[in-house]
Design a protein around this motif. Sequence first.
Motif, PDB file in Angstrom:
ATOM      1  N   LEU A  78       0.832  -1.204   0.000  1.00 48.79           N
ATOM      2  CA  LEU A  78       0.000   0.000   0.000  1.00 48.79           C
ATOM      3  C   LEU A  78       0.870   1.259   0.000  1.00 48.79           C
ATOM      4  CD1 LEU A  78      -2.951  -0.845   2.424  1.00 48.79           C
ATOM      5  CD2 LEU A  78      -3.009  -0.596  -0.054  1.00 48.79           C
ATOM      6  N   ARG A  79       1.959   1.211   0.756  1.00 46.59           N
ATOM      7  CA  ARG A  79       2.864   2.357   0.768  1.00 46.59           C
ATOM      8  C   ARG A  79       3.440   2.588  -0.620  1.00 46.59           C
ATOM      9  NH1 ARG A  79       8.263   3.269   1.094  1.00 46.59           N
ATOM     10  NH2 ARG A  79       8.938   5.199   2.106  1.00 46.59           N
ATOM     11  N   ARG A  80       3.823   1.507  -1.307  1.00 45.92           N
ATOM     12  CA  ARG A  80       4.347   1.639  -2.660  1.00 45.92           C
ATOM     13  C   ARG A  80       3.293   2.200  -3.607  1.00 45.92           C
ATOM     14  NH1 ARG A  80       9.891   1.367  -3.227  1.00 45.92           N
ATOM     15  NH2 ARG A  80      10.723  -0.268  -1.876  1.00 45.92           N
ATOM     16  N   ALA A  81       2.048   1.777  -3.409  1.00 47.61           N
ATOM     17  CA  ALA A  81       0.980   2.212  -4.304  1.00 47.61           C
ATOM     18  C   ALA A  81       0.763   3.715  -4.232  1.00 47.61           C
ATOM     19  CB  ALA A  81      -0.318   1.469  -3.964  1.00 47.61           C
ATOM     20  N   PHE A  82       0.988   4.310  -3.056  1.00 46.68           N
ATOM     21  CA  PHE A  82       0.701   5.728  -2.868  1.00 46.68           C
ATOM     22  C   PHE A  82       1.963   6.573  -2.718  1.00 46.68           C
ATOM     23  CE2 PHE A  82      -3.089   3.484  -1.259  1.00 46.68           C
ATOM     24  CZ  PHE A  82      -4.031   4.023  -2.117  1.00 46.68           C
ATOM     25  N   PRO A 117       0.811 -15.082  -2.116  1.00 46.17           N
ATOM     26  CA  PRO A 117       0.883 -13.973  -1.156  1.00 46.17           C
ATOM     27  C   PRO A 117       2.288 -13.670  -0.664  1.00 46.17           C
ATOM     28  CG  PRO A 117      -0.990 -15.361  -0.665  1.00 46.17           C
ATOM     29  CD  PRO A 117      -0.228 -16.059  -1.758  1.00 46.17           C
ATOM     30  N   ILE A 118       3.087 -14.685  -0.372  1.00 45.80           N
ATOM     31  CA  ILE A 118       4.427 -14.437   0.170  1.00 45.80           C
ATOM     32  C   ILE A 118       5.377 -13.962  -0.928  1.00 45.80           C
ATOM     33  CG2 ILE A 118       6.481 -15.554   1.118  1.00 45.80           C
ATOM     34  CD1 ILE A 118       4.642 -17.227   2.869  1.00 45.80           C
ATOM     35  N   VAL A 119       5.463 -14.689  -2.033  1.00 44.56           N
ATOM     36  CA  VAL A 119       6.447 -14.356  -3.064  1.00 44.56           C
ATOM     37  C   VAL A 119       6.025 -13.107  -3.827  1.00 44.56           C
ATOM     38  CG1 VAL A 119       7.695 -15.203  -5.084  1.00 44.56           C
ATOM     39  CG2 VAL A 119       7.095 -16.782  -3.237  1.00 44.56           C
ATOM     40  N   THR A 120       4.781 -13.066  -4.295  1.00 40.77           N
ATOM     41  CA  THR A 120       4.323 -11.889  -5.033  1.00 40.77           C
ATOM     42  C   THR A 120       4.356 -10.641  -4.163  1.00 40.77           C
ATOM     43  OG1 THR A 120       2.841 -13.317  -6.327  1.00 40.77           O
ATOM     44  CG2 THR A 120       2.459 -10.950  -6.436  1.00 40.77           C
ATOM     45  N   SER A 121       3.888 -10.772  -2.915  1.00 44.15           N
ATOM     46  CA  SER A 121       3.846  -9.618  -2.025  1.00 44.15           C
ATOM     47  C   SER A 121       5.240  -9.041  -1.803  1.00 44.15           C
ATOM     48  CB  SER A 121       3.243 -10.004  -0.673  1.00 44.15           C
ATOM     49  OG  SER A 121       1.935 -10.484  -0.835  1.00 44.15           O
ATOM     50  N   TYR A 183      -6.154 -11.462 -17.336  1.00 46.56           N
ATOM     51  CA  TYR A 183      -6.532 -10.340 -18.201  1.00 46.56           C
ATOM     52  C   TYR A 183      -6.592  -9.038 -17.404  1.00 46.56           C
ATOM     53  CZ  TYR A 183      -9.337  -7.359 -21.235  1.00 46.56           C
ATOM     54  OH  TYR A 183      -9.790  -6.313 -21.997  1.00 46.56           O
ATOM     55  N   VAL A 184      -7.193  -9.103 -16.209  1.00 46.55           N
ATOM     56  CA  VAL A 184      -7.278  -7.914 -15.353  1.00 46.55           C
ATOM     57  C   VAL A 184      -5.882  -7.422 -14.981  1.00 46.55           C
ATOM     58  CG1 VAL A 184      -7.978  -7.115 -13.057  1.00 46.55           C
ATOM     59  CG2 VAL A 184      -9.555  -8.463 -14.445  1.00 46.55           C
ATOM     60  N   CYS A 185      -4.965  -8.349 -14.711  1.00 48.12           N
ATOM     61  CA  CYS A 185      -3.592  -7.994 -14.348  1.00 48.12           C
ATOM     62  C   CYS A 185      -2.920  -7.193 -15.458  1.00 48.12           C
ATOM     63  CB  CYS A 185      -2.808  -9.274 -14.047  1.00 48.12           C
ATOM     64  SG  CYS A 185      -1.111  -9.007 -13.528  1.00 48.12           S
ATOM     65  N   ARG A 186      -3.272  -7.509 -16.689  1.00 46.14           N
ATOM     66  CA  ARG A 186      -2.677  -6.800 -17.825  1.00 46.14           C
ATOM     67  C   ARG A 186      -3.284  -5.421 -18.021  1.00 46.14           C
ATOM     68  NH1 ARG A 186      -3.181  -8.662 -24.181  1.00 46.14           N
ATOM     69  NH2 ARG A 186      -1.726  -7.128 -25.037  1.00 46.14           N
ATOM     70  N   LEU A 193      -3.700  -1.660  -9.149  1.00 47.56           N
ATOM     71  CA  LEU A 193      -3.430  -3.083  -8.935  1.00 47.56           C
ATOM     72  C   LEU A 193      -2.695  -3.297  -7.614  1.00 47.56           C
ATOM     73  CD1 LEU A 193      -3.654  -5.886 -10.201  1.00 47.56           C
ATOM     74  CD2 LEU A 193      -1.478  -5.479 -11.338  1.00 47.56           C
ATOM     75  N   MET A 194      -1.685  -2.463  -7.340  1.00 44.09           N
ATOM     76  CA  MET A 194      -0.946  -2.577  -6.087  1.00 44.09           C
ATOM     77  C   MET A 194      -1.852  -2.319  -4.886  1.00 44.09           C
ATOM     78  SD  MET A 194       2.677  -0.747  -7.070  1.00 44.09           S
ATOM     79  CE  MET A 194       3.398  -1.003  -5.451  1.00 44.09           C
ATOM     80  N   GLY A 195      -2.704  -1.296  -4.996  1.00 40.37           N
ATOM     81  CA  GLY A 195      -3.621  -0.995  -3.897  1.00 40.37           C
ATOM     82  C   GLY A 195      -4.568  -2.140  -3.619  1.00 40.37           C
TER      83      GLY A 195
END
Length: 208
Positions: A78-82, A117-121, A183-186, A193-195
């Motif tokens: 969330l911090r990265r998103a904003f 969740p662990i690796v992607t996050s 598709y949504v990810c693209r 997406l990050m949020g």
Amino acid sequence: ITPAVASASVHVAKIFTTAVSGLAHLRFGNVDQGLFRRLVIPGVLGGVLGACILTALPGQVIKPFVAFYLMLMGALILRRAFRPSGEPAFPLAARFLLPLGALGGFFDAIGGGGWGPIVTSTLVARGNHPRFAIGSVNLAEFFVTLAESTAFVLTLGQSLAQMGQVILGLILGGVVAAPLAAYVCRRVPVRALMGAVGILIILLSLRT
């Protein structure tokens, strides 16, 4: 349902859902081949180790620690998103991808889920592009899941035979949802997406 049988059922279903998801991400160009190769082998090894340990130890003991870690990752995302657009990002160095993959595979088998969740996050929180982090991790997840499921079938085959209806329901739901998610990810903007990822991880961790 015991943690071991629950995790085993989820992973047998995930063989099909991750296959569809991984192929969809490849089709939409969401996969970074270098990132995929560095994650898949340690992920497989960590997953097999976690599956073997789970058959002997209660998975509930470790779940609170995983949930706490994921809450921290959700907050970082969330911090990265904003963050201001000019603030630099520092993607995870290649040498750290091997232990990250092993850790993700291990906790994925222990908790019935956790690879994504662990690796992607961790990747997104460290500044990797969400689209390629999600796509690469999803493609690697098929191979991690296949290895974990094989280990579970060898140790829990008789118990798994009684979970056919549960496994079928998970397969059908996951196979329908996976291409739409790719598709949504693209298409969704990076900040949105990050949020969304950060909020979802925090809510799931709070529930756990």
